[in-house]
Design a protein around this motif. Structure first.
Motif, mmCIF file in Angstrom:
data_model
loop_
_atom_site.group_PDB
_atom_site.id
_atom_site.type_symbol
_atom_site.label_atom_id
_atom_site.label_comp_id
_atom_site.label_asym_id
_atom_site.label_seq_id
_atom_site.Cartn_x
_atom_site.Cartn_y
_atom_site.Cartn_z
ATOM 1 N N LEU A 405 0.723 -1.114 0.070
ATOM 2 C CA LEU A 405 0.054 0.097 -0.116
ATOM 3 C C LEU A 405 0.834 1.219 -0.162
ATOM 4 C CD1 LEU A 405 -2.742 -0.957 2.566
ATOM 5 C CD2 LEU A 405 -3.009 -0.602 0.178
ATOM 6 N N HIS A 409 1.860 3.547 -3.494
ATOM 7 C CA HIS A 409 1.262 5.251 -3.083
ATOM 8 C C HIS A 409 2.366 6.169 -3.498
ATOM 9 C CE1 HIS A 409 -1.694 8.092 -2.051
ATOM 10 N NE2 HIS A 409 -0.913 8.632 -1.022
ATOM 11 N N GLU A 419 -1.261 7.516 -11.439
ATOM 12 C CA GLU A 419 -1.253 7.304 -10.210
ATOM 13 C C GLU A 419 -2.190 6.556 -9.480
ATOM 14 O OE1 GLU A 419 -0.994 11.337 -8.360
ATOM 15 O OE2 GLU A 419 0.657 11.938 -9.388
ATOM 16 N N GLN A 420 -3.561 6.872 -10.152
ATOM 17 C CA GLN A 420 -4.546 5.734 -9.718
ATOM 18 C C GLN A 420 -4.554 4.579 -9.917
ATOM 19 O OE1 GLN A 420 -4.889 8.783 -11.651
ATOM 20 N NE2 GLN A 420 -5.982 10.284 -10.226
ATOM 21 N N ASP A 423 -2.126 3.080 -7.067
ATOM 22 C CA ASP A 423 -2.617 2.851 -6.136
ATOM 23 C C ASP A 423 -3.689 1.446 -6.398
ATOM 24 O OD1 ASP A 423 -1.851 4.827 -4.240
ATOM 25 O OD2 ASP A 423 -3.195 6.303 -5.136
ATOM 26 N N TRP A 453 -10.158 2.451 -2.197
ATOM 27 C CA TRP A 453 -10.322 2.906 -3.566
ATOM 28 C C TRP A 453 -10.882 4.406 -3.305
ATOM 29 C CZ3 TRP A 453 -13.159 -1.630 -6.299
ATOM 30 C CH2 TRP A 453 -12.230 -2.433 -6.509
ATOM 31 N N LEU A 456 -8.555 6.838 -1.318
ATOM 32 C CA LEU A 456 -7.411 7.391 -1.772
ATOM 33 C C LEU A 456 -7.567 8.105 -3.469
ATOM 34 C CD1 LEU A 456 -4.834 4.233 -1.104
ATOM 35 C CD2 LEU A 456 -5.063 6.505 0.020
ATOM 36 N N VAL A 458 -8.818 6.534 -6.045
ATOM 37 C CA VAL A 458 -8.540 5.751 -6.987
ATOM 38 C C VAL A 458 -9.670 5.722 -7.916
ATOM 39 C CG1 VAL A 458 -8.306 3.337 -7.708
ATOM 40 C CG2 VAL A 458 -6.967 4.455 -5.733
#
Length: 850
Positions: A405, A409, A419-420, A423, A453, A456, A458
């Motif tokens: 994690l 990240h 970036e998504q 993650d 999800w 963060l 996502v």
């Protein structure tokens, strides 16, 4: 006046002649009458059919209204005392009349009250006259015979031999026959001329005479002596019936006798024992357990009431073993009666007592299934974990999950990942780590994944929870409900027995019967473990009937055949397992039932040929044993009884749903709505009641599946699918260019993955990861789904396959050994590899592979 004439004019009229019967005492009545001309005589009747006059009703009087208003049977017999003409009043007539004239209801209330008072007074007079008549007849008897008769009135039946012995009377039967008045009060048993019974009313009057003459103490001693006599002639029901009328001494006498013998409590005695005080029954635990055993078998609620009372006693003499059995019995009763929460409470109490429960379950086979299911689940969970130190594995997995994690990240995006997407990969790896060690339930891990999800950023919440809005999720709900109804009804067991009856009674015949019944029943329930849990114990029952010993070649051969063809054939039909729809839903593909069947048919024939040959060869050396008696199967069917209303509804719903799903291409109705119709039918017929829906459907699994369906959409939205394809596409060219190599790689990769990740988590991981490459290789999503489903349930090692573990522990490990199972696992692996390769040309011909 005009309205009144209108109402009376709408009523029917009736004329009866003198001595004609209008209605009889005890008949159901839906009409009342008003006498216009003539007279009606009312009579009451006793049990012998003798009539006693109550009243004579004339012009303008009402009769029959009590039955009309209350719905109770007629309280009197009505006969015309002369030619009589009358109005006939129906329920509708009376209702309309009262609505038009509300005040008339007070008239009826007053009329009913007066009529009831008059009737009770008249009945009291009749009763008093009958009491005096019976007393007079008794007083006229010779003293010795009178004492014998009033003594016999205390008992369930008079026994000539007992009475002659107690009162020193010779030829008592002849003496009774000489008393004309006495013959009016008693009747001899047509099957045993030594026994006679009094009419209930005569019995009551004569019993009162006994007490008046001898007192209550003498009555108690007389009844206790009768208990001892009935026990001496082995009439347990009569002894129990007498005990209801005396103190604990009588029950102790009976229960002590029952404790010295075994297997003597039958259904008639169960009824008679219902009057036994719980504290007395609890003092004889062995008798009590036998009594409860029969109550459970006959579904007699009195057993549960008695058990609750016994468990609430401040002190009892139960051993741990006996107390465990009582808790399991109570859990089973509550479960079958729909009281699931109470069943869980009793099961928890039994579980706290640990091993003694198994001992108790072996002594009482009817409660064994509930114990076995609890113990089986525990063993399956333990065996399904990775071998090694579980605590160390859990710590390492959680540490790796946190590292995944944090790293994905904060790390810079790799290649074309966003970036998504980074993650998403980190969260997914963390989830896989937790699924491997199963520190917390799978569905909790899935929900935590959705939470991360969203937290963060996502994906948006609507995407994270999109799986719950899909028709595939609804289908999973409905098919789990249908499976619950089928399991609850016991239909699969019944159909398995019927199928086995069609095959020869030899080992080979039953071997083929298991193959055929497993294949035929495969589409009916969407759970591999559920079908295996039925098939393997059934095969063991057949093996025992043939005389095969535990884990012998004969027993192992039939049991492992049941395991393979009841459980491992699920991927060959759409409705064979809910995991089939789960896997297909992850790809976004759409295949109807008939298409799935056609696509998989050659693979099924090849698989069946390989497995039948392997099982026949591996277990070819059976000891010479007797053929199974068809009576064994007939006895099992007799225990099931005739089809219940719920079973019929389940059969029609299941077969109808499967037929409509098969015809989906012609009808154009989506399979989800077909399953909804079946679901509604089962709810309307009460097969799926509210309690069943709350407690018997696997809601945690549905939560897990909802997240699984969201997983694919989230992977697409974050660009993860495209990024993985771009990154690995060039390295996968050798597999992408050759469908045979690609499919072989999928099979072998699945075998390896299941060494670490098992069950639905492995299917999700493989489908989501390999779907992009299957698309690049121009392979239809169904082919990938089908191959993954077959290859993610190997059992080279016991912990790999939940289906295998269910089969092994469904008979407590007694049907076959792990070594025998591993031999079959090798054949299974070979069959999967062969069909994966040999079916490629067929799939290419169908256009599934370009």
């Amino acid at each position: 006046m005009l309205k009144k004439q209108r109402y009376l004019g709408s009523w029917n009229e009736k004329t009866i002649l003198t001595d004609e019967l209008l209605f009889r005492f005890g008949d159901m009545g839906r009409t009342a009458y008003i006498v216009l001309e003539g007279q009606i005589a009312l009579y009451t009747e006793n049990e012998e059919g003798e009539r006693y006059a109550l009243a004579v009703l004339g012009e303008g009087e009402l009769l029959g209204e009590m039955a009309l208003l209350t719905g109770e049977p007629r309280s009197a017999t009505a006969i015309a005392a002369s030619d009589t003409h009358m109005y006939v009043i129906t329920e509708e007539n009376l209702r309309d009349f009262i609505e038009q004239y509300p005040k008339i209801s007070s008239y009826f209330i007053s009329l009913l009250s007066n009529r009831l008072t008059h009737t009770n007074s008249k009945l009291a007079e009749i009763r008093e006259a009958e009491v005096m008549r019976i007393r007079s007849l008794a007083e006229q008897l010779p003293e010795q015979l009178r004492d014998a008769c009033i003594s016999a009135a205390l008992l369930p039946y008079g026994d000539i031999l007992l009475l002659q012995q107690h009162f020193q009377i010779d030829n008592m039967r002849e003496w009774i026959d000489q008393q004309n008045g006495l013959n009016e009060l008693l009747q001899f048993d047509s099957t045993n001329q030594q026994h006679f019974t009094f009419s209930p009313f005569a019995k009551e009057v004569l019993s009162e005479l006994y007490i008046e003459k001898h007192g209550h103490g003498a009555r108690a001693r007389r009844l206790l002596h009768a208990v001892e006599y009935y026990l001496s002639i082995d009439d347990l029901v009569a002894a129990a019936m007498i005990c209801r009328g005396i103190d604990n001494a009588g029950w102790d006498c009976l229960l002590e006798y029952l404790q010295r013998i075994t297997n003597r409590i039958d259904l008639p005695l169960v009824e008679a024992l219902q009057g036994c005080p719980p504290e007395r029954l609890a003092s004889y635990p062995t008798v009590m357990l036998d009594y409860l055993h029969m109550c459970l078998e006959s579904r007699n609620e009195a057993g549960y009431i008695c058990l609750k009372a016994c468990l609430e006693l401040p002190q009892h003499s139960f051993t741990v073993d006996e107390l465990s059995t009582l808790y399991i019995w109570a859990a089973d009763w509550c479960s079958q009666s729909g009281m699931q929460q109470k069943a869980l409470e009793y099961a928890a109490l039994a579980q706290q007592l640990s091993d003694p429960v198994a001992t108790a379950a072996n002594r009482f086979p009817l409660i064994r299934p509930k114990w076995k299911s609890t113990k089986q689940q525990q063993l399956e969970r333990q065996a399904g974990l990775l071998p090694g130190r579980q605590k160390l594995q859990a710590i390492i997995a959680m540490l790796l999950a946190v590292i995944s994690l944090v790293y994905f990240h904060i790390a810079e995006p790799i290649g074309s990942f966003t970036e998504q997407g980074m993650d998403f990969i980190g969260i997914s790896i963390a989830a896989v780590m937790m699924w491997i060690v199963r520190v917390i339930p799978d569905y909790i891990v899935a929900l935590l994944m959705v939470m991360l999800w969203v937290m963060l950023g996502v994906v948006e919440p609507v995407v994270a929870l999109s799986g719950f809005a899909s028709t595939s999720w609804l289908y999973m709900l409905f098919i789990l409900a249908l499976g619950t109804a089928i399991v609850k009804s016991g239909l699969l067991y019944r159909f398995s027995l019927l199928a086995l009856k069609l095959f020869p009674a030899s080992y080979r015949g039953q071997f083929l019967g298991i193959v055929a019944s497993g294949a035929l029943l495969n589409p009916l329930i969407p759970s591999s473990s559920g079908k295996v849990g039925l098939g393997v114990p059934l095969a063991r029952t057949l093996s025992e009937a043939m005389g095969y010993k535990d884990r012998s070649n004969g027993m192992a051969g039939l049991s492992l055949t049941a395991m393979v063809f009841y459980g491992f054939t699920a991927p060959f039909v759409l409705t064979g397992s809910y995991t089939n729809m789960l896997a297909l839903g992850l790809t976004g593909g759409s295949v109807n039932w008939f298409q799935w069947f056609i696509y998989a048919l050659p693979a099924f024939l090849l698989f069946s040929a390989v497995m039948i040959a392997a099982l026949a060869w591996l277990f070819r050396k059976q000891e010479d044993r007797r053929s199974i008696s068809i009576e064994v199967l007939d006895d099992q069917l007799k225990l099931l009884g005739s089809f219940s209303r719920g079973e019929k509804a389940t059969v029609y719903s299941t077969l109808g749903a499967i037929l409509l799903i098969m015809l989906e291409p012609l009808l154009g109705i989506d399979y989800v709505w077909i399953m909804l119709i079946a679901f509604v039918v089962l709810v309307v017929y009460g097969v799926l009641d509210e309690q069943t829906l709350k407690t018997s459907i696997d809601w945690p699994f549905l939560l897990f599946i909802g997240v699984a369906f969201s997983f694919g959409e989230a992977a697409i939205r974050t660009g993860t699918v495209d990024a993985i394809s771009n990154m690995l596409g060039s390295h996968m060219s050798v597999f992408i260019d050759s469908p045979v190599w690609f499919i072989l790689a999928v099979v072998l990769l699945s075998f390896v993955i299941t060494l670490i990740v098992r069950d639905d988590a492995a299917v999700i991981l493989l489908i989501v990861s390999l779907a992009p490459f299957a698309a690049l290789a121009s392979i239809h999503p169904w082919v990938l789904v089908f191959v993954v489903l077959l290859a993610t349930d190997p059992f080279f090692f016991t912990y790999q396959s939940p289906t295998y573990l269910t089969a092994y522990y469904s008979t407590e490990g007694k049907s076959f050994s792990h070594k025998q199972g591993q031999l079959v696992a090798m054949a299974y692996g070979l069959a999967v590899l062969l069909l994966a390769v040999l079916c490629v040309p067929y799939w290419q011909w169908l256009g599934l592979i370009q």
